[in-house]
Design a protein around this motif. Sequence first.
Motif, PDB file in Angstrom:
ATOM      1  N   GLN A 127      35.040  46.160  39.622  1.00 58.56           N
ATOM      2  CA  GLN A 127      34.857  46.195  38.163  1.00 58.56           C
ATOM      3  C   GLN A 127      33.396  46.370  37.771  1.00 58.56           C
ATOM      4  OE1 GLN A 127      37.600  46.310  36.297  1.00 58.56           O
ATOM      5  NE2 GLN A 127      38.607  46.227  38.292  1.00 58.56           N
TER       6      GLN A 127
ATOM      7  N   VAL B 223      40.722  42.006  36.991  1.00 59.69           N
ATOM      8  CA  VAL B 223      40.686  43.138  36.049  1.00 59.69           C
ATOM      9  C   VAL B 223      40.803  42.627  34.610  1.00 59.69           C
ATOM     10  CG1 VAL B 223      41.994  45.167  35.238  1.00 59.69           C
ATOM     11  CG2 VAL B 223      41.543  44.885  37.672  1.00 59.69           C
ATOM     12  N   GLU B 224      41.693  41.658  34.410  1.00 59.13           N
ATOM     13  CA  GLU B 224      41.918  41.095  33.078  1.00 59.13           C
ATOM     14  C   GLU B 224      40.642  40.419  32.555  1.00 59.13           C
ATOM     15  OE1 GLU B 224      45.361  38.530  33.036  1.00 59.13           O
ATOM     16  OE2 GLU B 224      44.972  37.937  30.971  1.00 59.13           O
TER      17      GLU B 224
ATOM     18  N   GLU C 250      43.711  40.978  42.141  1.00 55.37           N
ATOM     19  CA  GLU C 250      43.064  42.128  41.505  1.00 55.37           C
ATOM     20  C   GLU C 250      43.353  42.155  39.992  1.00 55.37           C
ATOM     21  OE1 GLU C 250      43.081  45.689  43.674  1.00 55.37           O
ATOM     22  OE2 GLU C 250      41.564  46.432  42.287  1.00 55.37           O
ATOM     23  N   ASN C 251      44.630  41.981  39.624  1.00 55.74           N
ATOM     24  CA  ASN C 251      44.999  41.982  38.196  1.00 55.74           C
ATOM     25  C   ASN C 251      44.273  40.900  37.426  1.00 55.74           C
ATOM     26  OD1 ASN C 251      46.716  44.103  38.469  1.00 55.74           O
ATOM     27  ND2 ASN C 251      48.575  42.866  38.604  1.00 55.74           N
ATOM     28  N   HIS C 252      44.171  39.751  38.059  1.00 60.93           N
ATOM     29  CA  HIS C 252      43.507  38.606  37.446  1.00 60.93           C
ATOM     30  C   HIS C 252      42.037  38.947  37.123  1.00 60.93           C
ATOM     31  CE1 HIS C 252      42.757  34.255  36.996  1.00 60.93           C
ATOM     32  NE2 HIS C 252      41.616  34.509  37.570  1.00 60.93           N
TER      33      HIS C 252
ATOM     34  N   PRO D  72      47.273  42.335  44.911  1.00 59.80           N
ATOM     35  CA  PRO D  72      47.306  42.898  43.550  1.00 59.80           C
ATOM     36  C   PRO D  72      47.286  41.811  42.461  1.00 59.80           C
ATOM     37  CG  PRO D  72      48.894  44.019  44.945  1.00 59.80           C
ATOM     38  CD  PRO D  72      48.375  42.868  45.734  1.00 59.80           C
ATOM     39  N   ILE D  73      47.800  40.615  42.777  1.00 59.61           N
ATOM     40  CA  ILE D  73      47.766  39.520  41.788  1.00 59.61           C
ATOM     41  C   ILE D  73      46.308  39.115  41.542  1.00 59.61           C
ATOM     42  CG2 ILE D  73      48.511  37.156  41.241  1.00 59.61           C
ATOM     43  CD1 ILE D  73      50.889  37.576  43.129  1.00 59.61           C
TER      44      ILE D  73
ATOM     45  N   TYR E  44      36.812  42.013  44.654  1.00 59.13           N
ATOM     46  CA  TYR E  44      37.554  42.458  43.461  1.00 59.13           C
ATOM     47  C   TYR E  44      36.591  42.648  42.278  1.00 59.13           C
ATOM     48  CZ  TYR E  44      41.391  40.827  46.361  1.00 59.13           C
ATOM     49  OH  TYR E  44      42.260  40.642  47.398  1.00 59.13           O
TER      50      TYR E  44
END
Lengths: 297, 106
Positions: free
Chosen positions: A268, A233-234, A229-231, A226-227, A264
């Motif tokens: 997006q 996504v941001e 993924e979040n990176h 998830p880290i 990842y």
Amino acid sequence: MNLGIDVGNGYTKFNEGKFASKVKVGEIINFGKVKKENHQVEFEGTKYIVGEGASFTGDNRYFEKYYKLCLLTAISLSSKEDFIEVNLVIGLPEKKFKLLGDKLQKHIKSFGQQQIKVNDTLYNIRINDCLVFIEGAYPIKTEEEYNVLVIDNGAGTINVTQWEELAITTSASYNEGMNKMYADITSYLNANKEGADFKPSEIEKIINKKNVIIDNKETDISDIRPIVENHIVEIASYIKNDFKVKNASKIYLIGGGGADTITYWQKQFPVIQLVENSQMINQKIYDLVADSEFNEQ
Amino acid sequence: MSNRKSKPIPFNLTNKRDIKLLEYAEKQDIAFASYIKNLIEKDMVKQAEQVENIEKNYKTKIDEVELKNMLKKVLKELSIDKADEEIKTTNTQKSSIKSLLKNLNK
């Protein structure tokens, strides 16, 4: 000889291979296996190990001694001769070109003749000419004239360029490259896994693993995903705001972080394609530029 | 039925080679039959070693070929075997590089 060399934040890439853009003062101790990508270098009376040690990042990196050492080491390793006359192409992110392009070109040209010992061979290098090009110019290689978006997922920065008719229409540089993500993952693992003592430089090897050995125990680390993924996504949200993504007929992912993060990115941008040999692409383009610009002279 | 089987070995006493072999065999300190059995046994071991060596050499060769192919594949994947590959820009690439450089330097 004409050479394209990509001294990236993560790795220095040249036509014969790559090594980590890291330098430390010292000597390689020859016990057991010596890492192939580490090179013993002697320059101006000091011994260095190129390929391990401290990395050099930020706008001033191009003018630091360690950048010069990586560049001269890559030139040496690119040649079968020990006296090398070279016309060089190197790169900058498009956003930094206006600010640093001229200055960097003059700086490299000022090297003139240099002497460096790499892995016991003494090289004399004369830089006859230098040209600074931009990173991420993938459509130049593929000759695609339509609207394409290139995401260069590098170690230090993520540079994005949108192209149309082989010209740049929009560009941006984000400081959330792989190094920042590795730092976030390191903090997480060291705080949450018993006995963990990771360094950011160790994360590259484990980022897509499910289990690793921590403190002699097999430990599940899939919770770092998830880290990552979040990176992504941001960054993707920045790109969606700053670029006309929907106008792009193709979205290409290049750079050293591309292969580890493609799944990842696909969440997006479903049409995104990882370019083959994605880590070496900028260097290959600099080789093309060197052939185009120096062979006419 | 007897549980023994004999194999007589004739020596031609007018043939120099046969005489030499017979004389040599008779000088040994063991019975003729035991001597022959020992010779057969030694030959069996030698033959087996030869077969083993041939197989070993063959396996080494196969391993070498496999290793070479594997290395070629890895080098190809890493694209570091292309050092001598000729770099040739097309006219479109040349003109787009020129125009890009011109725009960048504006």
